[in-house]
Enzyme design. Sequence first.
Site, PDB file in Angstrom:
ATOM      1  N   HIS A 238       0.814  -1.212   0.000  1.00 38.53           N
ATOM      2  CA  HIS A 238       0.000   0.000   0.000  1.00 38.53           C
ATOM      3  C   HIS A 238       0.851   1.267   0.000  1.00 38.53           C
ATOM      4  CE1 HIS A 238      -0.383  -0.388   4.700  1.00 38.53           C
ATOM      5  NE2 HIS A 238       0.853  -0.214   4.306  1.00 38.53           N
ATOM      6  N   ASN A 239       0.344   2.253  -0.742  1.00 37.89           N
ATOM      7  CA  ASN A 239       0.937   3.594  -0.845  1.00 37.89           C
ATOM      8  C   ASN A 239       2.288   3.639  -1.547  1.00 37.89           C
ATOM      9  OD1 ASN A 239      -0.661   3.734   2.107  1.00 37.89           O
ATOM     10  ND2 ASN A 239      -1.094   5.381   0.667  1.00 37.89           N
TER      11      ASN A 239
END
Length: 349
Positions: A238-239
């Site tokens: 994620h991210n």
Amino acid sequence: MGHILAEIARHIGAEVRGDEGCIIYGLAPLERATAGELGYFSGGERYRKYLSDTRASAVILSAQNAPHCTVAALIVTDPELAYARAATLLTAQPKRHGIHPTAWVSPQAHVDASVWIGPKCVVEADAVLGPHVDLGPGCVVEAGASIGADSRLMAQVTVCHGTIIGQRVLIHPGAVIGSDGFGLANDQGVWVKIPQLGRARIGDDVEIGANTTIDRGALDDTVIAEGVKLDNQIQVAHNVHIGAHTAIAGCVGIAGSARIGQRCRIGGGVGIAGHLEIADDVTVTGMSLVSKSIRKAGVYSSSVPAEPVAVWNKQLARLRRLELLQQRLNALEATPEKRMSNTKKKGVT
């Protein structure tokens, strides 16, 4: 369907030497090519004998190798690049459209009339499929996801809710785009899930390999910029942000919130720790571990080559003694004789 040689030459920017009207139906290695097939030669003495003996109708090659070619030639500066473009032209599949009877498409989905939705696909409410999107068998496009024009998903691809996929994206079988990131909080030894509220955003002209997974962001989005090429079985947490035209080989693991620059090359099996940055134009060789940020362009490695087991055991034994050896060295440097020697070296009397 065949293409005349002159048409292929225009498509790849080549100079034609020989019969530009011959028809090419396919591609083959020089040693196996026959009439109607196109080969290519990128250099090297090992394959030169095949160039002079080939039965292909034409060969893609450089000007310096053209004198050795006995058939029609497409003369270019970069034979490998020209071959890639010619192969794309010759293997292009005709566009198809329609919805297979076994597919389920929500009445609230926004589906262009030119789309193909294959067997046993699922397209949920508020999903958007642009012109000429092609979904292979068993694909799932969840609620609110969007896929841009001319993108193709092979079999069993899952596009999770809210994911944004650009134009001309190719996604190979089994890939999962926009699954939840690995976000957890600890409550006295018990893990509590942190909802993943961001999205996954995939730029134009991206390719994603088989069984690769790209997690959605926790709050902000996970971003794969335009032209990125991802191999098989890559984990993007994620991210993560991957810059334009970066290429990443198979089995790479990228931890959360890492930022990788543009035009990078990441070798197979590399591990990239979270919350670090890799500059533009960085190459990381295969099986390396990137545990801190890389601020300058260049080639980086951290691998330990395989050794015969007897040699490795000796090296490991010495490695385990490093702390003891350091302690002994510190003790020696602390003796009066050593201190006096160091003082004289510094010019102190």
